[in-house]
Design a protein around this motif. Structure first.
Motif, short mmCIF file in Angstrom:
data_model
loop_
_atom_site.label_atom_id
_atom_site.label_comp_id
_atom_site.label_asym_id
_atom_site.label_seq_id
_atom_site.Cartn_x
_atom_site.Cartn_y
_atom_site.Cartn_z
N THR A 8 0.83 -1.21 0.00
CA THR A 8 0.00 0.00 0.00
C THR A 8 0.86 1.26 0.00
O THR A 8 0.59 2.21 -0.74
CB THR A 8 -0.93 0.00 1.22
OG1 THR A 8 -1.74 -1.18 1.21
CG2 THR A 8 -1.84 1.22 1.20
N ASN A 9 1.92 1.27 0.81
CA ASN A 9 2.83 2.42 0.85
C ASN A 9 3.48 2.64 -0.51
O ASN A 9 3.55 3.78 -1.00
CB ASN A 9 3.90 2.22 1.91
CG ASN A 9 3.35 2.28 3.32
OD1 ASN A 9 2.30 2.86 3.57
ND2 ASN A 9 4.05 1.66 4.26
N THR A 40 8.49 0.77 2.34
CA THR A 40 8.04 0.39 1.00
C THR A 40 8.35 -1.08 0.77
O THR A 40 9.12 -1.70 1.51
CB THR A 40 8.73 1.24 -0.07
OG1 THR A 40 10.14 0.99 -0.04
CG2 THR A 40 8.46 2.73 0.16
N CYS A 47 1.55 8.99 -6.37
CA CYS A 47 1.80 10.41 -6.08
C CYS A 47 2.96 10.95 -6.91
O CYS A 47 2.90 12.07 -7.45
CB CYS A 47 2.08 10.60 -4.60
SG CYS A 47 0.65 10.37 -3.53
N TYR A 90 5.78 3.06 7.37
CA TYR A 90 6.03 3.75 6.10
C TYR A 90 7.04 3.00 5.22
O TYR A 90 7.51 3.55 4.23
CB TYR A 90 6.53 5.18 6.36
CG TYR A 90 5.49 6.05 7.00
CD1 TYR A 90 4.49 6.67 6.25
CD2 TYR A 90 5.49 6.26 8.38
CE1 TYR A 90 3.53 7.46 6.84
CE2 TYR A 90 4.53 7.06 8.98
CZ TYR A 90 3.57 7.66 8.20
OH TYR A 90 2.60 8.45 8.80
N TYR A 124 4.28 10.54 4.09
CA TYR A 124 4.15 10.38 2.64
C TYR A 124 4.63 11.63 1.90
O TYR A 124 5.16 11.52 0.79
CB TYR A 124 2.70 10.08 2.28
CG TYR A 124 2.22 8.74 2.75
CD1 TYR A 124 2.85 7.57 2.33
CD2 TYR A 124 1.14 8.63 3.63
CE1 TYR A 124 2.42 6.34 2.77
CE2 TYR A 124 0.70 7.40 4.08
CZ TYR A 124 1.34 6.25 3.64
OH TYR A 124 0.92 5.02 4.08
N ILE A 176 0.91 4.08 -2.98
CA ILE A 176 0.65 5.51 -2.74
C ILE A 176 1.80 6.36 -3.24
O ILE A 176 1.61 7.37 -3.92
CB ILE A 176 0.40 5.75 -1.24
CG1 ILE A 176 -0.90 5.08 -0.80
CG2 ILE A 176 0.35 7.25 -0.94
CD1 ILE A 176 -1.14 5.12 0.70
N THR A 204 7.58 11.57 -1.06
CA THR A 204 7.24 11.86 -2.45
C THR A 204 7.66 13.23 -2.94
O THR A 204 8.09 13.38 -4.09
CB THR A 204 5.73 11.72 -2.67
OG1 THR A 204 5.04 12.61 -1.77
CG2 THR A 204 5.27 10.29 -2.40
#
Length: 282
Positions: free
Chosen positions: A79-80, A230, A87, A228, A146, A83, A150
Motif C-alpha cells: 500500500t505504501n 516500502t 503520487c 512507512y 508520505y 501511494i 514523495t
C-alpha cells in the motif's frame, strides 16, 4: 521491399523465443520457490515444478510477514509503495505539463533560460543532492510521512522536456482559433492540449509509476517507522535476516507480489504506452 525468406523468418522467431525464455526463466524460478516449503532451496536441489504451499506462503506474507525481519505485513508495504508511486507519477506529470505549457505558450523574459535551468537539473538527481535534500526534509519535520517520501522526487526535467517538445508541434493556428472562440489560457489547456497529450501522459505515467515503485535509497533514509516501509525496503530486510538463513520461500512470495502492480500497469496501459512512444502525429 522486404523479401519473404522462410529460413530467416524461422531464425528470427527462434531468437525471439530464446530471448523470452532467458528473461522469463528467473521469474519462473522465483514463482516456483514461492510455492514450496521452507528449506527446499537450501538443500542444493532446485525444483522446477510448483509446490503445494502457494496459497499458504502468499497469505502468510500478506497478513503476517516475517517478524524476525523487522518489517510489517506485506500488504502495508504494498500500500505504501502504491501511494508513493501514484503520487510521484501524477505529481511529476502535473508539474511537467504546467511548466512546459508556461514555457511554450506564454511570453515572458528569460523563458528559454528558465527551461534550460530546469533541464540542467537532470545532472543533479536525488542521489547527488541527497544530503541537503534530507536536511531540508528533516528541518521541515517531514520524516516518516508520505509528503517526505514523495515531494523531493516529484520535479521532473525529463517529462518537462518531452511535453515541451510536443507542445512545440502544436500549430499556432490552433491557439489562434481557440482564442477567437473565446477560450482563455486554462480552457485552451484543458480542452485542447490535455486531450492531445493523452498518449504522452499515458507513456510517461507507466515509466514514472515504475520509477516511484522501485525507489529504495530515499525511502530508506527518510523512514524509521515500519508503517512507512516500502515493498523494496521490505524485500531487502527479508533477504538480509541477522539470525539464521533467509526464508527464501517467503522472500520469493514477496518478490512475486511486489512485481504484480507494475506488470498490471504495463498490461492495462500497453496500447497507450506504445502509442505514446512511437506516434509522431496527433
Amino acid at each position: 521491399m522486404v523479401e519473404n525468406r522462410p529460413f530467416l523468418s524461422f531464425l528470427t522467431h527462434l531468437v525471439l523465443i530464446a530471448g523470452v525464455l532467458i528473461v522469463v526463466f528467473p521469474v519462473y524460478l522465483a514463482f516456483v520457490a514461492s510455492t514450496h516449503a521452507d528449506g527446499e532451496f537450501l538443500s542444493g536441489l532446485v525444483p522446477l515444478l510448483p509446490g503445494p504451499n502457494l496459497v499458504e506462503n502468499y497469505w502468510h506474507m500478506l497478513t503476517v510477514g516475517i517478524s524476525t525481519a523487522g518489517a510489517p505485513p506485506l500488504w502495508i508495504m504494498l500500500t505504501n509503495s502504491l501511494i508513493i508511486a501514484i503520487c510521484i507519477a501524477v505529481g511529476k506529470i502535473i508539474i511537467s505539463l504546467l511548466s512546459a505549457y508556461a514555457i511554450v505558450f506564454f511570453k515572458f523574459p528569460f523563458r528559454l533560460l528558465a527551461f534550460w535551468i530546469i533541464f540542467i537539473t537532470l545532472m543533479l538527481p536525488v542521489e547527488v543532492r541527497i544530503i541537503p535534500t534530507f536536511k531540508v526534509v528533516a528541518d521541515l519535520g517531514l520524516l516518516n510521512s508520505y509528503v517526505g517520501l514523495t515531494l523531493p522526487l516529484i520535479a521532473s526535467a525529463t517529462a518537462t522536456f518531452l511535453f515541451r517538445q510536443f507542445f512545440l508541434t502544436i500549430p499556432d493556428e490552433l491557439m489562434e482559433a481557440a482564442r477567437v472562440d473565446g477560450a482563455g489560457p486554462l480552457k485552451f489547456f484543458r480542452d485542447i492540449l490535455l486531450p492531445l497529450s493523452r498518449t504522452n501522459i499515458a507513456a510517461l505515467f507507466v515509466i514514472l509509476f515504475i520509477y516511484g515503485w522501485v525507489q529504495y535509497l530515499w525511502p530508506l533514509l527518510v523512514t524509521t517507522d515500519s508503517r512507512y516501509y516500502t515493498v523494496v525496503m521490505g524485500i531487502k530486510r527479508l533477504a538480509a535476516t541477522a539470525d539464521g538463513e533467509p526464508q527464501w520461500h517467503l522472500v520469493m512470495a514477496a518478490v512475486m507480489l511486489a512485481m504484480l502492480p507494475p506488470v498490471l500497469v504495463v498490461i492495462f496501459m500497453q496500447r497507450l504506452f506504445v502509442k505514446g512512444l512511437v506516434e509522431t502525429e496527433k
